[in-house]
Write an enzyme that holds these catalytic residues in place. Structure first.
Site, PDB file in Angstrom:
ATOM      1  N   TYR A 172     -17.489  18.913 -58.699  1.00  0.00           N
ATOM      2  CA  TYR A 172     -18.732  18.378 -59.331  1.00  0.00           C
ATOM      3  C   TYR A 172     -19.447  19.542 -60.158  1.00  0.00           C
ATOM      4  CZ  TYR A 172     -23.251  15.991 -59.761  1.00  0.00           C
ATOM      5  OH  TYR A 172     -24.449  15.476 -60.325  1.00  0.00           O
ATOM      6  N   THR A 207     -30.852   7.972 -55.342  1.00  0.00           N
ATOM      7  CA  THR A 207     -29.569   7.142 -56.099  1.00  0.00           C
ATOM      8  C   THR A 207     -28.627   6.941 -54.880  1.00  0.00           C
ATOM      9  OG1 THR A 207     -28.196   9.131 -56.860  1.00  0.00           O
ATOM     10  CG2 THR A 207     -29.813   7.882 -58.299  1.00  0.00           C
TER      11      THR A 207
END
Length: 267
Positions: A172, A207
């Protein structure tokens, strides 16, 4: 809607960006989180919104919400890891609304979280394909669609992981540095042709992906308790920054990674 600084909750004050009204914007990863919040904000601002994601039912529900408030929206099933699907989405946006004025390339994934030496090539490639190649394809076809009509604006979703390192999430971390590299390179190439390209670099936001990364919603908020803001951010707080960058109010901002993290990165 403008979020309150202390709580992140939206108020009844509308965000008005006159330059967005009647223009067409493509949002990838629009089915939830930051993508959904941005799509809804664009719709409230009077824009035509193309909602692209694999979860078509969620996009269709958001399109219905936008239409209920008088906006125009089109939901498309799109897997951004397939180049032809990305090209098709851009072509459909142009054919349906007549042109493309901007885009928020938001779709992404966290990927494997483990020590560097335990990572596999497949795990690295999966994140790279979703977070970097997909953004490259989006930008490639979006730019090509904008050039004939005089320009536009693109915002890519990077992360504060594009600016600093974090342990155990090398795929990531690396991919988000790549997003910022794509943003800066294209920004230099196309500004004089009327296309501005920037990125937002959110910190931890409420989220599903962030909550999964931290081990749940409570764990996320606990981790953020000692941050300057004392809380995680809300998707709407990133959406307002995206709308600003897409609007002509940001006409001289180009090639930047705008940090939206409540102050974490300045500690």
């Amino acid at each position: 809607m403008l979020p309150d600084t202390k709580t992140g909750q939206t108020t009844d004050q509308d965000v008005k960006y006159a330059y967005l009204t009647g223009k067409t914007y493509l949002v990838t990863g629009a089915s939830s989180g930051i993508g959904a919040a941005t799509a809804l904000a664009l719709g409230r601002a009077g824009a035509n919104v193309v909602l692209a994601a694999r979860k078509i039912e969620a996009c269709e529900a958001l399109a219905t919400q936008i239409q209920a408030h008088g906006g125009q929206a089109l939901a498309l099933p799109v897997d951004v890891t397939a180049e032809e699907a990305v090209r098709g989405a851009v072509e459909t946006a142009v054919s349906h609304f007549g042109r493309l004025d901007g885009a928020f390339n938001n779709a992404g994934m966290l990927g494997a979280a483990k020590p560097f030496h335990e990572l596999t090539t497949a795990e690295m490639e999966a994140v790279w394909r979703t977070n970097v190649l997909a953004v490259f394809w989006c930008m490639k076809y979006e730019i090509a669609a904008m050039l004939p009509s005089g320009g536009g604006a693109i915002v890519n979703n990077a992360s504060i992981a594009a600016l600093v390192g974090f342990p155990r999430i090398a795929p990531y971390n690396t991919s988000k540095h790549g997003v910022l590299g794509l943003t800066r390179t294209a920004a230099l190439e196309y500004f004089r042709q009327g296309i501005r390209i920037n990125a937002v670099c959110p910190g931890p936001i409420e989220t599903a992906m962030a909550e999964a990364a931290f081990g749940g919603a409570d764990a996320l908020q606990s981790w953020m308790a000692d941050s300057p803001a004392g809380r995680a951010g809300r998707p709407e707080e990133v959406a307002t920054s995206v709308l600003f960058l897409l609007s002509n109010a940001a006409s001289y901002i180009n090639g930047q990674g705008i940090v939206v993290d409540g102050g974490i990165s300045v500690q």
